[in-house]
Design a protein around this motif. Structure first.
Motif, PDB file in Angstrom:
ATOM      1  N   PHE A 125       4.665   7.180   2.149  1.00  0.00           N
ATOM      2  CA  PHE A 125       4.739   6.158   3.191  1.00  0.00           C
ATOM      3  C   PHE A 125       4.238   4.858   2.576  1.00  0.00           C
ATOM      4  CE2 PHE A 125       5.446   5.055   7.467  1.00  0.00           C
ATOM      5  CZ  PHE A 125       4.413   4.280   7.951  1.00  0.00           C
ATOM      6  N   ARG A 141       9.009   5.060   5.367  1.00  0.00           N
ATOM      7  CA  ARG A 141       8.895   6.419   4.830  1.00  0.00           C
ATOM      8  C   ARG A 141      10.007   6.631   3.825  1.00  0.00           C
ATOM      9  NH1 ARG A 141       6.372  10.759   5.691  1.00  0.00           N
ATOM     10  NH2 ARG A 141       5.437  10.063   7.647  1.00  0.00           N
ATOM     11  N   TYR A 156       0.833  -1.180   0.000  1.00  0.00           N
ATOM     12  CA  TYR A 156       0.000   0.000   0.000  1.00  0.00           C
ATOM     13  C   TYR A 156       0.883   1.250   0.000  1.00  0.00           C
ATOM     14  CZ  TYR A 156      -3.807  -3.049   1.724  1.00  0.00           C
ATOM     15  OH  TYR A 156      -4.744  -4.029   1.876  1.00  0.00           O
ATOM     16  N   ILE A 191       3.398   0.845   2.985  1.00  0.00           N
ATOM     17  CA  ILE A 191       3.050  -0.139   4.007  1.00  0.00           C
ATOM     18  C   ILE A 191       2.783  -1.486   3.348  1.00  0.00           C
ATOM     19  CG2 ILE A 191       1.525  -0.681   5.945  1.00  0.00           C
ATOM     20  CD1 ILE A 191       0.566   2.191   5.943  1.00  0.00           C
ATOM     21  N   GLN A 213       0.468   5.349   1.279  1.00  0.00           N
ATOM     22  CA  GLN A 213      -0.387   6.245   2.044  1.00  0.00           C
ATOM     23  C   GLN A 213       0.164   7.661   1.993  1.00  0.00           C
ATOM     24  OE1 GLN A 213      -0.686   5.631   6.355  1.00  0.00           O
ATOM     25  NE2 GLN A 213      -2.851   6.216   6.309  1.00  0.00           N
ATOM     26  N   PHE A 214      -0.648   8.566   1.495  1.00  0.00           N
ATOM     27  CA  PHE A 214      -0.297   9.974   1.492  1.00  0.00           C
ATOM     28  C   PHE A 214      -0.736  10.591   2.819  1.00  0.00           C
ATOM     29  CE2 PHE A 214       1.340  10.254  -2.687  1.00  0.00           C
ATOM     30  CZ  PHE A 214       0.621   9.358  -3.465  1.00  0.00           C
ATOM     31  N   PRO A 215      -0.128  11.723   3.182  1.00  0.00           N
ATOM     32  CA  PRO A 215      -0.446  12.346   4.476  1.00  0.00           C
ATOM     33  C   PRO A 215      -1.937  12.582   4.654  1.00  0.00           C
ATOM     34  CG  PRO A 215       1.470  13.393   3.520  1.00  0.00           C
ATOM     35  CD  PRO A 215       0.932  12.457   2.472  1.00  0.00           C
ATOM     36  N   LEU A 239      -4.162   0.686  -2.168  1.00  0.00           N
ATOM     37  CA  LEU A 239      -3.541  -0.573  -2.552  1.00  0.00           C
ATOM     38  C   LEU A 239      -2.786  -0.401  -3.865  1.00  0.00           C
ATOM     39  CD1 LEU A 239      -3.165  -3.635  -2.020  1.00  0.00           C
ATOM     40  CD2 LEU A 239      -5.237  -3.993  -3.382  1.00  0.00           C
ATOM     41  N   GLN A 257      -4.392  10.693   4.571  1.00  0.00           N
ATOM     42  CA  GLN A 257      -5.286   9.963   3.683  1.00  0.00           C
ATOM     43  C   GLN A 257      -5.319   8.482   4.054  1.00  0.00           C
ATOM     44  OE1 GLN A 257      -4.939  10.631  -0.515  1.00  0.00           O
ATOM     45  NE2 GLN A 257      -4.464  12.804  -0.285  1.00  0.00           N
ATOM     46  N   SER A 258      -6.217   7.802   3.406  1.00  0.00           N
ATOM     47  CA  SER A 258      -6.362   6.369   3.661  1.00  0.00           C
ATOM     48  C   SER A 258      -5.299   5.594   2.885  1.00  0.00           C
ATOM     49  CB  SER A 258      -7.759   5.916   3.251  1.00  0.00           C
ATOM     50  OG  SER A 258      -7.984   4.580   3.641  1.00  0.00           O
ATOM     51  N   LEU A 259      -5.333   4.286   3.035  1.00  0.00           N
ATOM     52  CA  LEU A 259      -4.375   3.439   2.336  1.00  0.00           C
ATOM     53  C   LEU A 259      -4.827   3.200   0.901  1.00  0.00           C
ATOM     54  CD1 LEU A 259      -3.945   2.805   5.424  1.00  0.00           C
ATOM     55  CD2 LEU A 259      -3.131   0.571   4.677  1.00  0.00           C
TER      56      LEU A 259
END
Lengths: 115, 116
Positions: free
Chosen positions: B91, B112, B36, B93, B38-40, B46, B42-44
């Motif tokens: 970021f 990060r 995944y 994940i 993830q932007f600041p 995929l 915001q949600s994840l």
């Protein structure tokens, strides 16, 4: 299209009080799993609770419980006796249809627990 | 719950270089892992589904030649960001699917990436 909606971008609660985070979803499946994940400031995603849709009994994990209403496609998370460590982003998630292994996430609710 | 590790936790690289991120399931075998972004605030999002021993399945809009995924063993998946540019800073994940709990994913701590 499968969607997950969290209508509360931000919420706050006093320590020791109870708070409920809402989540609605849309699916044509009859059996599925629903999840709440927590992302604290460390950004580690943590599984909070898991609910099987065919089970009528609401899942409970210590201070965390859900109110699952299948007909209404609603899956809210209740946090009792809120603690400072509960401050986090909370994401509702569920798998899209067709046996997919993926998860669809809501946009999240930022919860702040105040002392 | 199951434990997933990710390495490195943060990395800074120069534009044009490649960066590899590792994702490991520590106490279970994961035939399926996920990556995944993830932007600041915001949600994840995929990026791709990684299956052991086969090619990854990328989500629409994700460049498979830029984000190379390898899942060579039941406990390790890697994401390589090739020819990184500042817009790749984010970021990242990973998660692993628990074989004993249907549809349940456990997440790594994230990486990060900052591209200068």
């Amino acid at each position: 299209a499968q969607t997950v909606t969290q209508s509360q971008p931000e919420m706050s609660v006093q320590e020791a009080e109870t708070v409920t985070l809402s989540c609605t979803y849309d699916t044509s499946e009859s059996n599925y799993y629903l999840f709440w994940y927590k992302q604290p400031p460390s950004r580690q995603m943590i599984l909070v609770i898991r609910q099987e849709a065919y089970k009528q009994q609401n899942a409970t994990e210590n201070r965390f419980s859900v109110n699952f209403q299948k007909a209404a496609k609603s899956f809210s998370l209740k946090i009792s006796d809120s603690q400072l460590g509960d401050t986090a982003m909370y994401f509702c998630a569920f798998p899209p249809p067709g046996g997919s292994e993926k998860l669809v996430f809501g946009k999240g609710t930022k919860l702040t627990v105040n002392p | 719950g199951a434990v997933v590790s990710q390495h490195p936790s943060w990395v800074i690289c120069k534009s044009g270089t490649s960066v590899k991120i590792e994702c490991r399931s520590l106490d279970f075998q994961a035939t399926t892992m996920f990556w995944y972004r993830q932007f600041p605030k915001q949600s994840l999002m995929l990026m791709a589904t990684s299956n052991e021993g086969s090619k990854a399945t990328y989500e629409q809009g994700v460049e498979k030649d830029k984000f190379l995924i390898n899942h060579a063993s039941l406990t390790l998946s890697t994401l390589t960001v090739t020819s990184a540019h500042p817009e790749d800073s984010s970021f990242y994940i990973c998660s692993a699917r628990d074989p004993l709990l249907p549809d349940t994913q456990y997440f790594g701590p994230g990486t990060r990436l900052t591209v200068l």
